[in-house]
Design a protein around this motif. Structure first.
Motif, PDB file in Angstrom:
ATOM      1  N   THR A 119       0.865  -1.170   0.000  1.00 26.03           N
ATOM      2  CA  THR A 119       0.000   0.000   0.000  1.00 26.03           C
ATOM      3  C   THR A 119       0.902   1.219   0.000  1.00 26.03           C
ATOM      4  O   THR A 119       2.050   1.147   0.414  1.00 26.03           O
ATOM      5  N   ASP A 120       0.388   2.349  -0.472  1.00 26.57           N
ATOM      6  CA  ASP A 120       1.251   3.528  -0.489  1.00 26.57           C
ATOM      7  C   ASP A 120       0.618   4.770   0.121  1.00 26.57           C
ATOM      8  O   ASP A 120       1.249   5.798   0.222  1.00 26.57           O
ATOM      9  N   ILE A 121      -0.627   4.705   0.537  1.00 30.83           N
ATOM     10  CA  ILE A 121      -1.271   5.826   1.204  1.00 30.83           C
ATOM     11  C   ILE A 121      -1.953   5.280   2.453  1.00 30.83           C
ATOM     12  O   ILE A 121      -2.599   4.249   2.398  1.00 30.83           O
ATOM     13  N   GLU A 122      -1.795   5.963   3.545  1.00 33.51           N
ATOM     14  CA  GLU A 122      -2.522   5.569   4.734  1.00 33.51           C
ATOM     15  C   GLU A 122      -3.466   6.690   5.112  1.00 33.51           C
ATOM     16  O   GLU A 122      -3.043   7.836   5.253  1.00 33.51           O
ATOM     17  N   ILE A 123      -4.732   6.376   5.205  1.00 27.61           N
ATOM     18  CA  ILE A 123      -5.721   7.336   5.673  1.00 27.61           C
ATOM     19  C   ILE A 123      -5.953   7.034   7.139  1.00 27.61           C
ATOM     20  O   ILE A 123      -6.395   5.949   7.489  1.00 27.61           O
ATOM     21  N   GLU A 124      -5.635   7.973   7.984  1.00 29.71           N
ATOM     22  CA  GLU A 124      -5.840   7.771   9.404  1.00 29.71           C
ATOM     23  C   GLU A 124      -7.091   8.522   9.832  1.00 29.71           C
ATOM     24  O   GLU A 124      -7.201   9.713   9.611  1.00 29.71           O
ATOM     25  N   ILE A 125      -8.004   7.793  10.413  1.00 30.45           N
ATOM     26  CA  ILE A 125      -9.255   8.383  10.883  1.00 30.45           C
ATOM     27  C   ILE A 125      -9.238   8.348  12.405  1.00 30.45           C
ATOM     28  O   ILE A 125      -9.277   7.279  12.992  1.00 30.45           O
ATOM     29  N   GLU A 126      -9.135   9.503  12.996  1.00 31.16           N
ATOM     30  CA  GLU A 126      -9.126   9.569  14.457  1.00 31.16           C
ATOM     31  C   GLU A 126     -10.453  10.138  14.928  1.00 31.16           C
ATOM     32  O   GLU A 126     -10.801  11.256  14.616  1.00 31.16           O
ATOM     33  N   LEU A 127     -11.189   9.317  15.667  1.00 29.72           N
ATOM     34  CA  LEU A 127     -12.502   9.702  16.160  1.00 29.72           C
ATOM     35  C   LEU A 127     -12.615   9.401  17.642  1.00 29.72           C
ATOM     36  O   LEU A 127     -11.791   8.693  18.211  1.00 29.72           O
ATOM     37  N   GLU A 128     -13.645   9.961  18.240  1.00 33.08           N
ATOM     38  CA  GLU A 128     -13.915   9.591  19.628  1.00 33.08           C
ATOM     39  C   GLU A 128     -14.392   8.150  19.705  1.00 33.08           C
ATOM     40  O   GLU A 128     -14.192   7.478  20.705  1.00 33.08           O
ATOM     41  N   ARG A 129     -15.036   7.693  18.627  1.00 29.34           N
ATOM     42  CA  ARG A 129     -15.474   6.308  18.543  1.00 29.34           C
ATOM     43  C   ARG A 129     -15.153   5.788  17.147  1.00 29.34           C
ATOM     44  O   ARG A 129     -15.097   6.562  16.197  1.00 29.34           O
ATOM     45  N   PRO A 130     -14.920   4.504  16.987  1.00 26.89           N
ATOM     46  CA  PRO A 130     -14.612   3.932  15.664  1.00 26.89           C
ATOM     47  C   PRO A 130     -15.793   4.036  14.707  1.00 26.89           C
ATOM     48  O   PRO A 130     -16.940   4.125  15.125  1.00 26.89           O
ATOM     49  N   ILE A 131     -15.483   4.035  13.409  1.00 27.61           N
ATOM     50  CA  ILE A 131     -16.503   4.023  12.364  1.00 27.61           C
ATOM     51  C   ILE A 131     -16.848   2.572  12.062  1.00 27.61           C
ATOM     52  O   ILE A 131     -15.959   1.737  11.930  1.00 27.61           O
ATOM     53  N   VAL A 132     -18.130   2.277  11.939  1.00 31.77           N
ATOM     54  CA  VAL A 132     -18.567   0.920  11.604  1.00 31.77           C
ATOM     55  C   VAL A 132     -18.811   0.862  10.103  1.00 31.77           C
ATOM     56  O   VAL A 132     -19.547   1.684   9.557  1.00 31.77           O
ATOM     57  N   VAL A 133     -18.154  -0.087   9.432  1.00 32.08           N
ATOM     58  CA  VAL A 133     -18.310  -0.276   7.985  1.00 32.08           C
ATOM     59  C   VAL A 133     -18.845  -1.674   7.733  1.00 32.08           C
ATOM     60  O   VAL A 133     -18.651  -2.578   8.523  1.00 32.08           O
ATOM     61  N   ARG A 134     -19.527  -1.824   6.598  1.00 37.57           N
ATOM     62  CA  ARG A 134     -20.054  -3.136   6.208  1.00 37.57           C
ATOM     63  C   ARG A 134     -19.168  -3.698   5.109  1.00 37.57           C
ATOM     64  O   ARG A 134     -18.954  -3.068   4.093  1.00 37.57           O
ATOM     65  N   LEU A 135     -18.653  -4.895   5.323  1.00 39.03           N
ATOM     66  CA  LEU A 135     -17.785  -5.572   4.365  1.00 39.03           C
ATOM     67  C   LEU A 135     -18.486  -6.797   3.816  1.00 39.03           C
ATOM     68  O   LEU A 135     -19.310  -7.403   4.500  1.00 39.03           O
ATOM     69  N   PRO A 136     -18.189  -7.177   2.578  1.00 39.97           N
ATOM     70  CA  PRO A 136     -18.843  -8.349   1.997  1.00 39.97           C
ATOM     71  C   PRO A 136     -18.419  -9.632   2.697  1.00 39.97           C
ATOM     72  O   PRO A 136     -17.387  -9.685   3.357  1.00 39.97           O
ATOM     73  N   GLY A 137     -19.231 -10.634   2.558  1.00 39.78           N
ATOM     74  CA  GLY A 137     -18.878 -11.936   3.108  1.00 39.78           C
ATOM     75  C   GLY A 137     -19.625 -12.276   4.371  1.00 39.78           C
ATOM     76  O   GLY A 137     -19.539 -13.388   4.870  1.00 39.78           O
ATOM     77  N   GLY A 138     -20.363 -11.323   4.908  1.00 42.75           N
ATOM     78  CA  GLY A 138     -21.133 -11.624   6.110  1.00 42.75           C
ATOM     79  C   GLY A 138     -20.231 -11.904   7.290  1.00 42.75           C
ATOM     80  O   GLY A 138     -19.503 -11.047   7.735  1.00 42.75           O
ATOM     81  N   GLY A 139     -20.264 -13.113   7.764  1.00 41.42           N
ATOM     82  CA  GLY A 139     -19.457 -13.484   8.918  1.00 41.42           C
ATOM     83  C   GLY A 139     -20.039 -12.896  10.193  1.00 41.42           C
ATOM     84  O   GLY A 139     -21.234 -12.657  10.299  1.00 41.42           O
TER      85      GLY A 139
ATOM     86  N   GLY B 296     -21.016  -8.834   8.717  1.00 42.32           N
ATOM     87  CA  GLY B 296     -20.021  -8.152   7.901  1.00 42.32           C
ATOM     88  C   GLY B 296     -19.670  -6.768   8.410  1.00 42.32           C
ATOM     89  O   GLY B 296     -18.864  -6.072   7.809  1.00 42.32           O
ATOM     90  N   GLN B 297     -20.268  -6.329   9.508  1.00 39.12           N
ATOM     91  CA  GLN B 297     -19.979  -5.004  10.055  1.00 39.12           C
ATOM     92  C   GLN B 297     -18.752  -5.061  10.951  1.00 39.12           C
ATOM     93  O   GLN B 297     -18.645  -5.931  11.805  1.00 39.12           O
TER      94      GLN B 297
END
Length: 135
Positions: free
Chosen positions: A86-106, A110-111
């Protein structure tokens, strides 16, 4: 047997061309609303400028297969690599983490909660220049 091999070969080439088109036609984007991280047809994550603390270039070689999580201390980073780096890192600093939905369920349908994202972009300098206009 040759007909079956021909059919499988045509199907394989068609699938590979479709995958290539998914990466070429749906790149990561930077705009007035924020950054959209895309990975093929399955991943489309939008991060608003309020969510993003900083964007920096950190070259990392031999990243594990994508997507993958890099967990260190209290951070959980989602990694999308291209050709083992990888060549770019996006750093997200929050008071709480961001919840994302990824494929594959699990687990959790998948969240996943993340605090950062590492991605590959073709033009890191142009990407950072566009980000500077908004941050």
């Amino acid at each position: 047997m040759r007909v079956a091999d021909l059919v499988l070969g045509i199907w394989g080439v068609t699938w590979m061309l479709g995958l290539l088109c998914a990466y070429l036609l749906r790149p990561h984007t930077v705009g007035p609303d924020g950054i959209r991280v895309r990975h093929g047809l399955e991943i489309d994550l939008a991060f608003s400028w309020d969510d993003i603390a900083s964007v920096g270039r950190k070259r990392r070689v031999h990243e594990p297969k994508s997507p993958r999580f890099d967990v260190a201390d209290a951070s959980r980073t989602l990694v999308y690599r291209m050709q083992d780096e990888t060549d770019i890192e996006i750093e997200i600093e929050l008071e709480r983490p961001i919840v994302v939905r990824l494929p594959g369920g699990g687990a959790n349908g998948g969240q996943q909660a993340i605090t950062g994202v590492r991605i590959w972009v073709d033009g890191p300098r142009a990407f950072r220049d566009e980000v500077r206009k908004h941050l």
